[in-house]
Design a protein around this motif. Structure first.
Motif, PDB file in Angstrom:
ATOM      1  N   LEU A   7       0.826  -1.211   0.000  1.00 21.67           N
ATOM      2  CA  LEU A   7       0.000   0.000   0.000  1.00 21.67           C
ATOM      3  C   LEU A   7       0.859   1.260   0.000  1.00 21.67           C
ATOM      4  O   LEU A   7       0.396   2.334   0.386  1.00 21.67           O
ATOM      5  N   ALA A   8       2.078   1.140  -0.468  1.00 22.24           N
ATOM      6  CA  ALA A   8       2.991   2.283  -0.476  1.00 22.24           C
ATOM      7  C   ALA A   8       2.397   3.441  -1.259  1.00 22.24           C
ATOM      8  O   ALA A   8       1.914   3.271  -2.381  1.00 22.24           O
ATOM      9  N   GLY A   9       2.405   4.625  -0.655  1.00 22.68           N
ATOM     10  CA  GLY A   9       1.916   5.824  -1.309  1.00 22.68           C
ATOM     11  C   GLY A   9       0.421   5.993  -1.316  1.00 22.68           C
ATOM     12  O   GLY A   9      -0.089   6.968  -1.872  1.00 22.68           O
ATOM     13  N   LYS A  10      -0.322   5.089  -0.697  1.00 27.38           N
ATOM     14  CA  LYS A  10      -1.783   5.155  -0.706  1.00 27.38           C
ATOM     15  C   LYS A  10      -2.328   5.704   0.611  1.00 27.38           C
ATOM     16  O   LYS A  10      -1.831   5.360   1.689  1.00 27.38           O
ATOM     17  N   VAL A  11      -3.350   6.523   0.498  1.00 31.66           N
ATOM     18  CA  VAL A  11      -4.080   7.024   1.662  1.00 31.66           C
ATOM     19  C   VAL A  11      -5.300   6.135   1.867  1.00 31.66           C
ATOM     20  O   VAL A  11      -6.135   5.992   0.957  1.00 31.66           O
ATOM     21  N   VAL A  12      -5.412   5.551   3.030  1.00 32.13           N
ATOM     22  CA  VAL A  12      -6.468   4.578   3.317  1.00 32.13           C
ATOM     23  C   VAL A  12      -7.255   5.024   4.548  1.00 32.13           C
ATOM     24  O   VAL A  12      -6.676   5.353   5.584  1.00 32.13           O
ATOM     25  N   LEU A  13      -8.574   4.999   4.422  1.00 29.16           N
ATOM     26  CA  LEU A  13      -9.487   5.230   5.544  1.00 29.16           C
ATOM     27  C   LEU A  13      -9.917   3.880   6.093  1.00 29.16           C
ATOM     28  O   LEU A  13     -10.457   3.053   5.351  1.00 29.16           O
ATOM     29  N   LEU A  14      -9.700   3.675   7.386  1.00 31.21           N
ATOM     30  CA  LEU A  14     -10.058   2.411   8.019  1.00 31.21           C
ATOM     31  C   LEU A  14     -11.154   2.680   9.048  1.00 31.21           C
ATOM     32  O   LEU A  14     -10.912   3.314  10.084  1.00 31.21           O
ATOM     33  N   VAL A  15     -12.360   2.223   8.756  1.00 29.42           N
ATOM     34  CA  VAL A  15     -13.519   2.457   9.616  1.00 29.42           C
ATOM     35  C   VAL A  15     -13.747   1.228  10.493  1.00 29.42           C
ATOM     36  O   VAL A  15     -13.849   0.112   9.990  1.00 29.42           O
ATOM     37  N   GLY A  16     -13.840   1.442  11.794  1.00 31.69           N
ATOM     38  CA  GLY A  16     -13.926   0.327  12.731  1.00 31.69           C
ATOM     39  C   GLY A  16     -12.538  -0.135  13.126  1.00 31.69           C
ATOM     40  O   GLY A  16     -12.253  -1.332  13.170  1.00 31.69           O
ATOM     41  N   ALA A  17     -11.672   0.836  13.431  1.00 27.67           N
ATOM     42  CA  ALA A  17     -10.247   0.558  13.626  1.00 27.67           C
ATOM     43  C   ALA A  17      -9.847   0.354  15.073  1.00 27.67           C
ATOM     44  O   ALA A  17      -8.674   0.088  15.344  1.00 27.67           O
ATOM     45  N   SER A  18     -10.773   0.461  16.013  1.00 29.64           N
ATOM     46  CA  SER A  18     -10.369   0.562  17.414  1.00 29.64           C
ATOM     47  C   SER A  18      -9.963  -0.753  18.054  1.00 29.64           C
ATOM     48  O   SER A  18      -9.249  -0.754  19.067  1.00 29.64           O
ATOM     49  N   SER A  19     -10.383  -1.893  17.506  1.00 28.83           N
ATOM     50  CA  SER A  19     -10.051  -3.174  18.136  1.00 28.83           C
ATOM     51  C   SER A  19     -10.174  -4.295  17.118  1.00 28.83           C
ATOM     52  O   SER A  19     -10.606  -4.077  15.977  1.00 28.83           O
ATOM     53  N   GLY A  33       2.999   0.372   4.139  1.00 28.57           N
ATOM     54  CA  GLY A  33       3.242   1.661   3.514  1.00 28.57           C
ATOM     55  C   GLY A  33       2.086   2.621   3.439  1.00 28.57           C
ATOM     56  O   GLY A  33       2.235   3.725   2.897  1.00 28.57           O
ATOM     57  N   ALA A  34       0.910   2.259   3.960  1.00 32.87           N
ATOM     58  CA  ALA A  34      -0.252   3.142   3.854  1.00 32.87           C
ATOM     59  C   ALA A  34      -0.138   4.340   4.784  1.00 32.87           C
ATOM     60  O   ALA A  34       0.404   4.248   5.886  1.00 32.87           O
ATOM     61  N   THR A  35      -0.687   5.452   4.327  1.00 28.34           N
ATOM     62  CA  THR A  35      -0.984   6.594   5.180  1.00 28.34           C
ATOM     63  C   THR A  35      -2.416   6.409   5.649  1.00 28.34           C
ATOM     64  O   THR A  35      -3.326   6.234   4.826  1.00 28.34           O
ATOM     65  N   LEU A  36      -2.659   6.443   6.959  1.00 30.74           N
ATOM     66  CA  LEU A  36      -3.932   5.977   7.499  1.00 30.74           C
ATOM     67  C   LEU A  36      -4.724   7.074   8.195  1.00 30.74           C
ATOM     68  O   LEU A  36      -4.183   7.862   8.976  1.00 30.74           O
ATOM     69  N   MET A  37      -6.037   7.068   7.926  1.00 26.65           N
ATOM     70  CA  MET A  37      -7.010   7.767   8.766  1.00 26.65           C
ATOM     71  C   MET A  37      -7.839   6.688   9.449  1.00 26.65           C
ATOM     72  O   MET A  37      -8.477   5.870   8.783  1.00 26.65           O
ATOM     73  N   LEU A  38      -7.809   6.666  10.765  1.00 26.58           N
ATOM     74  CA  LEU A  38      -8.505   5.660  11.555  1.00 26.58           C
ATOM     75  C   LEU A  38      -9.805   6.249  12.086  1.00 26.58           C
ATOM     76  O   LEU A  38      -9.820   7.367  12.598  1.00 26.58           O
ATOM     77  N   ALA A  39     -10.887   5.485  12.001  1.00 17.60           N
ATOM     78  CA  ALA A  39     -12.192   5.962  12.460  1.00 17.60           C
ATOM     79  C   ALA A  39     -12.883   4.879  13.268  1.00 17.60           C
ATOM     80  O   ALA A  39     -12.809   3.688  12.942  1.00 17.60           O
ATOM     81  N   ALA A  40     -13.563   5.293  14.318  1.00 18.84           N
ATOM     82  CA  ALA A  40     -14.367   4.404  15.165  1.00 18.84           C
ATOM     83  C   ALA A  40     -15.070   5.282  16.187  1.00 18.84           C
ATOM     84  O   ALA A  40     -14.883   6.500  16.222  1.00 18.84           O
ATOM     85  N   ARG A  41     -15.873   4.666  17.056  1.00 15.01           N
ATOM     86  CA  ARG A  41     -16.569   5.445  18.086  1.00 15.01           C
ATOM     87  C   ARG A  41     -15.665   5.829  19.244  1.00 15.01           C
ATOM     88  O   ARG A  41     -15.846   6.879  19.845  1.00 15.01           O
ATOM     89  N   ASN A  93     -15.002  -1.743   8.213  1.00 17.84           N
ATOM     90  CA  ASN A  93     -14.940  -2.897   9.099  1.00 17.84           C
ATOM     91  C   ASN A  93     -15.786  -2.743  10.357  1.00 17.84           C
ATOM     92  O   ASN A  93     -15.844  -3.647  11.179  1.00 17.84           O
ATOM     93  N   ALA A  94     -16.455  -1.603  10.536  1.00 19.80           N
ATOM     94  CA  ALA A  94     -17.294  -1.429  11.724  1.00 19.80           C
ATOM     95  C   ALA A  94     -18.452  -2.421  11.690  1.00 19.80           C
ATOM     96  O   ALA A  94     -19.026  -2.701  10.632  1.00 19.80           O
ATOM     97  N   GLY A  95     -18.815  -2.950  12.854  1.00 24.33           N
ATOM     98  CA  GLY A  95     -19.905  -3.910  12.876  1.00 24.33           C
ATOM     99  C   GLY A  95     -20.467  -4.101  14.269  1.00 24.33           C
ATOM    100  O   GLY A  95     -19.802  -3.848  15.277  1.00 24.33           O
ATOM    101  N   ALA A  96     -21.721  -4.546  14.318  1.00 24.36           N
ATOM    102  CA  ALA A  96     -22.392  -4.875  15.571  1.00 24.36           C
ATOM    103  C   ALA A  96     -22.915  -6.297  15.477  1.00 24.36           C
ATOM    104  O   ALA A  96     -23.309  -6.756  14.401  1.00 24.36           O
TER     105      ALA A  96
END
Length: 252
Positions: A7-19, A33-41, A93-96
């Motif tokens: 993932l070198a050079g890629k910006v990736v949003l990861l939803v549901g990243a907390s656990s 290699g990813a640049t990451l934005m992490l999202a979760a509650r 990846n967020a889920g209930a």
């Protein structure tokens, strides 16, 4: 460190990243290699994971919010664009979870699992496509092997995972002409906090479930994240609309 990797050079949003799968995916994607934005509650969990990644020399930031709230999901993408200037990939990846027979599930629980797993996936797709429309990208959604089979006691949850597969396949058709690939992973039994909770309430049921897996073991969160990594990478450049089982052969 971001010069090498799948993932070198890629910006990736990861939803549901907390656990669980999400947190290990963050570690894996960063190492690749990813640049990451992490999202979760959980803002606290996200802050801790972001600090861990940045201390290791990776580039990561985070934004907290509820995947079932449209304004929050828009903020996930907006924060990514504001901080990093573009969006190349997303892992939804967020889920209930929900347990209980269909006739025993409360309306409140049914609405909750639908809001997170189905509406949340749709909101993520809508906002991510908006950001990728001009330059293309790749999106991976988390479904489950429960998305194409039945199982007593998980009816509402499995209905949501069927819906995620439908959203994935439709989004692949809708957005393929824009150069946006959309795929899903379908984990089987995986050593996550969700499985730990299920094992505490029904240890014999979990044991039987794992015994039915041809590899005779539950998957690890890293093994599931590896599948998402490949689908997000350019190595899967001709792969779209696929639901990839990561289940030790359980659905073979």
């Amino acid at each position: 460190m971001a010069g090498d990797g799948m993932l070198a050079g890629k910006v990736v949003l990861l939803v549901g990243a907390s656990s669980g799968i999400g947190a290990d995916a963050a570690r894996l994607f960063a190492a690749e290699g990813a640049t990451l934005m992490l999202a979760a509650r959980s803002a606290d969990a996200l802050a801790g994971l972001t600090d861990e990644l940045t201390a290791a020399g990776h580039t990561a930031a985070h934004v907290a919010g509820d995947v079932s709230v449209a304004a929050d999901v828009a903020s996930f993408v907006d924060a990514t664009l504001d901080r990093f200037g573009r969006l190349d990939g997303a892992f939804n990846n967020a889920g209930a979870n929900q347990q209980g027979r269909l006739d025993e599930v409360s309306e409140q629980d049914f609405d909750r699992v639908m809001a997170v797993n189905v509406k949340g996936t749709w909101l993520c797709l809508r906002e991510q496509v908006r950001a990728m429309r001009a330059s293309g990208g790749a999106i991976v959604n988390t479904s489950s092997i429960g998305g194409y089979r039945g199982n007593t006691g998980l009816g509402a949850y499995q209905a949501t995972k069927h819906a995620v597969i439908g959203l994935t396949r439709t989004a692949a058709h809708d957005n393929g002409p824009l150069g946006i690939r959309v795929n899903a992973i379908a984990p089987g039994p995986t050593e996550t906090p969700m499985l730990t909770h299920w094992r505490a309430s029904d240890p014999d049921g979990v044991a039987r479930r794992i015994a039915a897996v041809p590899l005779r073991k539950a998957g690890t969160t890293t093994e599931v994240a590896e599948a998402a990594l490949w689908l997000l990478s350019d190595r899967a450049g001709q792969v779209s609309g696929v639901v990839l089982p990561v289940d030790g052969g359980l659905t073979a």
